[in-house]
Enzyme design. Structure first.
Site, short mmCIF file in Angstrom:
data_model
loop_
_atom_site.label_atom_id
_atom_site.label_comp_id
_atom_site.label_asym_id
_atom_site.label_seq_id
_atom_site.Cartn_x
_atom_site.Cartn_y
_atom_site.Cartn_z
N ASP A 1 -34.94 28.30 -81.90
CA ASP A 1 -34.22 29.54 -82.21
C ASP A 1 -32.85 29.57 -81.53
OD1 ASP A 1 -35.78 29.82 -79.77
OD2 ASP A 1 -35.26 31.94 -79.76
N GLU B 1 -37.60 31.59 -77.88
CA GLU B 1 -37.23 31.35 -76.48
C GLU B 1 -36.15 32.29 -76.02
OE1 GLU B 1 -35.14 29.78 -72.99
OE2 GLU B 1 -34.31 30.11 -74.98
ZN LIG Z 1 -31.78 27.31 -74.61
#
Ligand SMILES: [Zn+2]
Length: 421
Positions: A104, A168
């Site tokens: 992401d 993340e």
């Molecule tokens: Zn990163």
């Protein structure tokens, strides 16, 4: 078989140079802003299957994450956000290694600030694009290592796993999900953009909200009211004093060189609704940093005690105590030792390929490594070829040479850690 020389490893990477750069361009071209990672993960799973690995793809649910939601954050949606684990099974008898990375990215904030295409573009020795450095290059590096091993005809004793995760940037949904699905390894290398340094410590952070109550009055009769803004001032000054005190008194060899080891930052203030009215409420939101060795619960208690002590000094605040809350994703601080076998192996692999030492370092920010250490009791560190300071910037770029070099180093790491069968 005799282990390949560093030159042979680097040569095998160079032989696939064009293909690797094209893979990176392809993956940068697939939009994968946090929350919308389905397309890119399908692309990853297809490629890894094509490389002959055993590929598993799985999503998480609100129920599964419920107990960990303070650590990875509340998710707007869990649908079509798969995590991927690909395994190159070893011959047996060796340690396993996982190469991991998040797919992401943050969104493009202001396209007009980009000179190059956020969808990916090579210019000179750089590859520009959203996520090029943070951290699609690391994802490609992790994916390519098993392929390089194949090219070199190497069978490892230990299993080599490739893990690509979602969410993340928002707290770590994919890594938590991978842990909850029972995947693990004897060592985890997250290929974040460290510019080929070895990151072994992640800072912790708490997101807080302080609500101060005052008493409304017409500004012309302000002595009849109590300004929530004025009552917040001593609390704010005490937060800064606490930050300075912590900086002076709490020592950690990896953090002592930082000008501010424990940033306490108020990022949002809201108070009042009329210029000539004494405000009866103030809401301050901010972030409180801490380092490995300090517990999240301990920090919460200290913050409570600190604010209560300020309130004790003031008659109004004694009777109207400020409310302190913690919300959003909270990050624990974790580290592995500078002489941990995983750290030493990473340093050695870098030196074998490059002929010179690299350094170890700590981050004030949180990373997914903390989840592996804290919840899975597995050692995890960061090592990747991306340019650290270009993450989350317009004209984000990757330098192609260090990227290719990092693939050689990670291949060497897999050989050293998992051993040749
Ligand atoms: Zn990163």
């Amino acid at each position: 078989m005799t282990p390949p020389t560093p030159d042979a490893i680097r040569g095998a990477v160079d032989a696939r140079r064009d293909e690797i750069v094209q893979m990176l361009l392809d993956i940068v071209g697939i939009s994968s802003v946090t929350g919308n990672e389905g397309d890119v993960q399908r692309w990853v799973a297809t490629a890894l299957t094509g490389f002959g690995l055993d590929v598993d793809s799985f999503t998480s649910s609100r129920e599964e994450i419920a107990d960990y939601v303070t650590h990875v954050g509340e998710q707007p949606s869990y649908d079509d956000r798969p995590s991927v684990v690909a395994t190159r099974t070893g011959a047996g008898g060796g340690q396993s290694l996982m190469l991991a990375g998040h797919v992401d990215t943050v969104p493009v904030e202001d396209r007009s600030k980009w000179t190059f295409a956020p969808e990916g573009e090579v210019a000179g020795d750089r590859l520009y694009g959203l996520g090029s450095t943070d951290m699609k290059n690391g994802v490609i590096a992790a994916m390519v290592v098993p392929r390089i091993l194949e090219d070199l005809g190497i069978t490892l004793k230990g299993d080599l796993l490739v893990n690509t995760v979602v969410g993340e940037e928002d707290g770590g949904l994919g890594t938590m999900s991978t842990i909850l699905h029972g995947y693990k390894a004897d060592g985890i290398v997250i290929t974040e953009p460290t510019y080929q340094r070895v990151g072994i410590a992640s800072g912790g952070s708490l997101v807080f909200r302080i609500t101060v109550t005052g008493k409304a009055a017409h500004g012309a009769n302000r002595n009849d009211g109590v300004s929530a803004i004025e009552k917040f001032v001593p609390i704010f000054l005490d937060l800064l004093a606490w930050e300075a005190e912590r900086q002076r008194t709490i020592m950690h060899p990896l953090y002592d060189s930082f000008a501010n080891k424990f940033p306490i930052s108020v990022g949002k203030l809201r108070s009042g609704d009329w210029a000539s009215t004494v405000p009866d409420k103030l809401v301050a939101e901010g972030r409180l940093g801490f380092i490995p060795g300090e517990s999240m619960e301990g920090m919460m208690e200290q913050a409570q005690a600190r604010i209560a002590a300020v309130a004790e000094q003031d008659e109004w605040l004694r009777e109207h105590p400020p409310l302190l809350e913690f919300f959003s994703g909270q990050f624990v601080a974790e580290e592995i030792a500078p002489d941990h076998p995983l750290t030493l192996a990473m340093l050695k692999a870098h030196k074998e390929i490059n002929g010179e030492d690299t350094e170890i370092f700590a981050l004030t920010a949180g990373t997914d490594a903390r989840l592996w250490i804290h919840f899975a009791d597995r050692p995890a560190l960061l090592y990747g070829g991306g340019v650290f300071h270009m993450a989350h910037q317009s004209d984000e770029y990757l330098e192609i040479e260090p990227f290719l070099n990092s693939i050689a180093v990670l291949t060497q790491m897999a050989i050293d850690w998992c051993e040749i069968a």
